[in-house]
Design a protein around this motif. Structure first.
Motif, short mmCIF file in Angstrom:
data_model
loop_
_atom_site.label_atom_id
_atom_site.label_comp_id
_atom_site.label_asym_id
_atom_site.label_seq_id
_atom_site.Cartn_x
_atom_site.Cartn_y
_atom_site.Cartn_z
N CYS A 68 -30.67 -9.00 -31.58
CA CYS A 68 -29.86 -10.21 -31.36
C CYS A 68 -29.56 -10.91 -32.68
N SER A 69 -28.37 -11.45 -32.77
CA SER A 69 -28.02 -12.23 -33.96
C SER A 69 -28.40 -13.70 -33.80
N GLU A 70 -28.57 -14.14 -32.54
CA GLU A 70 -28.93 -15.52 -32.27
C GLU A 70 -29.99 -15.58 -31.18
N ILE A 71 -30.79 -16.65 -31.24
CA ILE A 71 -31.74 -16.97 -30.18
C ILE A 71 -31.59 -18.44 -29.85
N CYS A 72 -32.07 -18.83 -28.69
CA CYS A 72 -32.06 -20.24 -28.31
C CYS A 72 -33.50 -20.66 -28.10
#
Length: 148
Positions: free
Chosen positions: A69-73
Motif C-alpha cells: 500500500c502507498s497509504e494507510i489510515c
C-alpha cells in the motif's frame, strides 16, 4: 503535521474518533505516535499514551512490511467510555495479521507479540463486504480504567 481540530465521524453519538491518512512508510510511525499521544491528551487519557504509541508503531511497521500500500489510515477512537481503540487501515484485505513466534535469533517478527502483550485485546476487521472487501483495519484496544 497532524491536527486535532476536526474529528472524523464518531462511531456513536458523543464518542470521538480521529482519523488521518498517511504515506505507508517507516517515518509515519513517529507521526502516528505523536497523533495518538495528542489525541489521548485531549481526552485526558495520558496514562494510555505509552502503550498506545507502541501499538501504533507496530501496526504501522506491519503495514509497511507486509503490504504494498502507498497509504494507510490511522484511527484513534473511543467506541465506549471505558475503552480506546487504535487502528491502521490498509488496502490489502488478503494480507491478514498472524500472531507467530519469532526464533531467538530473528531480527524481526515480534510486532504482534508486543501488541498482544500490551493491548487488552486486538484483531482485524475487513473493510467492505464479502468478496468485495477493499481493505482491512488492524486494531488494538486499551481499557481506560473508568466506568467499570
Amino acid at each position: 503535521m497532524t491536527s486535532l481540530r476536526t474529528p472524523a465521524a464518531a462511531l456513536l453519538p458523543g464518542l470521538p474518533t480521529y482519523s488521518q491518512t498517511f504515506p505507508c512508510r517507516p517515518s509515519t510511525a513517529e507521526i502516528g505516535r505523536n497523533l495518538v499521544r495528542d489525541v489521548l491528551g485531549v481526552w485526558h487519557l495520558d496514562s494510555l499514551a505509552d502503550r498506545a504509541a507502541l501499538i501504533v508503531t507496530e501496526l504501522i511497521a506491519n503495514a509497511y512490511r507486509h503490504t504494498s500500500c502507498s497509504e494507510i489510515c490511522l484511527t484513534v477512537a473511543q467506541p465506549e467510555a471505558v475503552r480506546v481503540r487504535v487502528g491502521v487501515v490498509d488496502r490489502e484485505p488478503a494480507r491478514l495479521p498472524i500472531l507467530s513466534r519469532a526464533a531467538d535469533d530473528d531480527e524481526s517478527g515480534r510486532g504482534l507479540l508486543l501488541v498482544d502483550a500490551v493491548a487488552d485485546r486486538w484483531g482485524y476487521d475487513l473493510c467492505g463486504s464479502g468478496r468485495r472487501s477493499w481493505g482491512k483495519e488492524v486494531w488494538a484496544e486499551l481499557r481506560t480504567g473508568g466506568g467499570e
